[in-house]
Design an enzyme around this catalytic site. Structure first.
Site, PDB file in Angstrom:
ATOM      1  CD  GLU A  95      -2.801  -1.207   2.403  1.00 25.18           C
ATOM      2  OE1 GLU A  95      -3.797  -1.916   2.320  1.00 25.18           O
ATOM      3  OE2 GLU A  95      -2.537  -0.545   3.420  1.00 25.18           O
ATOM      4  CB  CYS A 108       2.938   7.442   3.131  1.00 26.28           C
ATOM      5  SG  CYS A 108       3.414   6.191   4.319  1.00 26.28           S
ATOM      6  CB  CYS A 115       7.073  -5.145   8.925  1.00 33.37           C
ATOM      7  SG  CYS A 115       8.508  -4.451   9.793  1.00 33.37           S
ATOM      8  CB  CYS A 119       6.130  -2.715  16.433  1.00 32.31           C
ATOM      9  SG  CYS A 119       7.788  -2.295  15.864  1.00 32.31           S
ATOM     10  CB  CYS A 122       2.809  -1.911  13.846  1.00 27.25           C
ATOM     11  SG  CYS A 122       2.961  -1.742  12.057  1.00 27.25           S
ATOM     12  N   GLY A 164       6.675  -1.949   6.233  1.00 30.94           N
ATOM     13  CA  GLY A 164       8.050  -2.443   6.218  1.00 30.94           C
ATOM     14  C   GLY A 164       9.069  -1.550   6.887  1.00 30.94           C
ATOM     15  CB  SER A 192       9.921   6.360   9.406  1.00 31.64           C
ATOM     16  OG  SER A 192       9.516   5.906  10.679  1.00 31.64           O
ATOM     17  CG  ASN A 291      -3.925   5.809  13.829  1.00 28.53           C
ATOM     18  OD1 ASN A 291      -4.729   6.703  14.060  1.00 28.53           O
ATOM     19  ND2 ASN A 291      -2.752   6.029  13.268  1.00 28.53           N
ATOM     20  CB  CYS A 336       1.018   5.499  11.451  1.00 29.13           C
ATOM     21  SG  CYS A 336       1.709   6.953  10.782  1.00 29.13           S
TER      22      CYS A 336
END
Ligand code: SAH
Ligand code: SF4
Length: 351
Positions: A95, A108, A115, A119, A122, A164, A192, A291, A336
């Protein structure tokens, strides 16, 4: 022929010049083709209108110009942001998010199809590891969204904050940056990271560096280990030390990203501890209210506006520059930690 059948967008520039050199002889033709690719981002040889037809045909016989295919665009959310779902040649899905922001527009990009860092807050991490994206797959996200919205290059910002961990895909990231720099200044591009120390040290050695954003997310090692298990491999103290030795550039500062989780890391004392942790670094904090997502642990909640304000106030009173990311595109699940590249939902296992 070496690289026969290759997607030319996947070759780093020196290799591209060599590959083209086997078919195209005058150097000015090589330059013209590079310009069609790197500046105009075309996805067919036929679009290269100043290149003779026979030459275009010869190129098409040996090489490809491939971008990921758009399978879905959400309708723009209230703030104008729009999420793109792409499919890759091997069926993986990724995405990208287009975010108009007044004078400027940000895109973005994803750097991996998933990934492995894991975390716990996420959604990308929840769905697990995926492969590295090639330069063509990263550039394709960029050019496709930029073309669709007809954004002038001088208005563009690029952030590697999609799916990722960009610093675990270092070589391809650098090849991608080198192409982006043709159109966009390094200070308009942000990478990031979850704190991959060897990657930060490599980034520090580059002659042209993007902005660096580091997801710190907790004020101490214990809590960071809890929500970012990568901390066991790259301890928080060593991460801070790597930022201390990171070369600073005029007019730029490192961004410290900090996801605010209600009742977990958003208290007055947490803000004081964070200020202390980053004391002496040339940084600004970007606080990101969590979020929520049904796939994430139910105890994780977005703080109330009042707590967000208090946290920010405490940082400011402790001399820290801070902004709050009022996440763009929340209602289209494009914010995010909401990028999954697929439409799976966590389903309860019966019994
Ligand atoms: N892998 C890189 C870049 C992608 S994540 C990194 O971790 O930095 C981009 C940002 O989104 C990170 O700062 C991450 O901490 C944040 N993020 C992830 N999940 C989130 C969530 N559910 N709510 C708010 N921010 C989140
Ligand atoms: Fe990966 Fe970043 Fe998500 Fe962590 S926050 S799982 S590093 S994408």
């Amino acid at each position: 022929m070496t690289n026969d059948g290759a997607n030319l967008y996947d070759l780093p520039q020196p290799q591209l010049a060599r590959a083209l050199g086997t078919i195209v002889s005058p150097p000015f033709r090589v330059k013209q083709i590079e310009e069609w690719m790197y500046v105009h981002g075309v996805d067919s040889f036929d679009a290269m209108t100043n290149i003779p037809k026979e030459l275009r045909a010869a190129l098409a016989e040996h090489y490809r110009l491939d971008f990921p295919q758009v399978v879905e665009r959400t309708t723009p959310s209230a703030d104008g942001s729009q999420k793109y779902l792409f499919t890759l040649r091997d069926g993986n899905r990724i995405e990208a998010v287009y975010m108009p922001m007044g004078e400027r527009t940000s895109i973005c990009l994803s750097s991996q199809a998933g990934c492995a860092v894991g975390c716990t807050f996420c959604v990308t991490g929840f769905f697990g590891a995926g492969r590295n994206l090639t330069p063509g797959e990263m550039l394709g996200q960029f050019f496709t969204t930029q073309h669709e919205h007809n954004v002038p290059m001088e208005m563009m910002n690029v952030v590697f904050m999609g799916m990722g961990e960009p610093l675990l895909n270092f070589e391809n990231l650098v090849a991608t940056l080198d192409v982006l720099y043709r159109n966009i200044a390094p200070k308009r591009i942000t990478v990031s990271t979850s704190g991959i120390i060897p990657g930060i040290d490599e980034l520090a050695k580059l002659p042209r560096r993007p902005n660096l954003a580091v997801s710190v997310n907790a004020p101490d090692r214990r809590r960071r280990e809890e929500i970012m298990p990568i901390t066991k491999k790259y301890p928080l103290e060593e991460l801070i030390a790597s930022l201390k030795r990171y070369p600073s550039e005029k007019g730029r500062e490192i961004t410290i990203e900090y996801v605010l989780l209600a009742g977990y890391n958003d208290s007055h004392l947490d803000a004081v501890a964070l200020a202390k942790l980053i004391h002496g670094l040339r940084v600004k904090v970007n606080a990101i209210p969590f979020n929520e997502d049904p796939n994430l642990p139910p105890w994780m909640k977005r703080p109330k506006e009042g707590s967000i304000d208090r946290f920010v106030d405490t940082l400011v009173r402790n001399g820290v520059a801070v902004t709050v990311r009022r996440s763009k595109g929340r209602e289209i699940a494009a914010a995010c930690g909401q990028l999954r590249g697929q439409d799976k939902r966590r389903t309860k296992v019966p019994g």
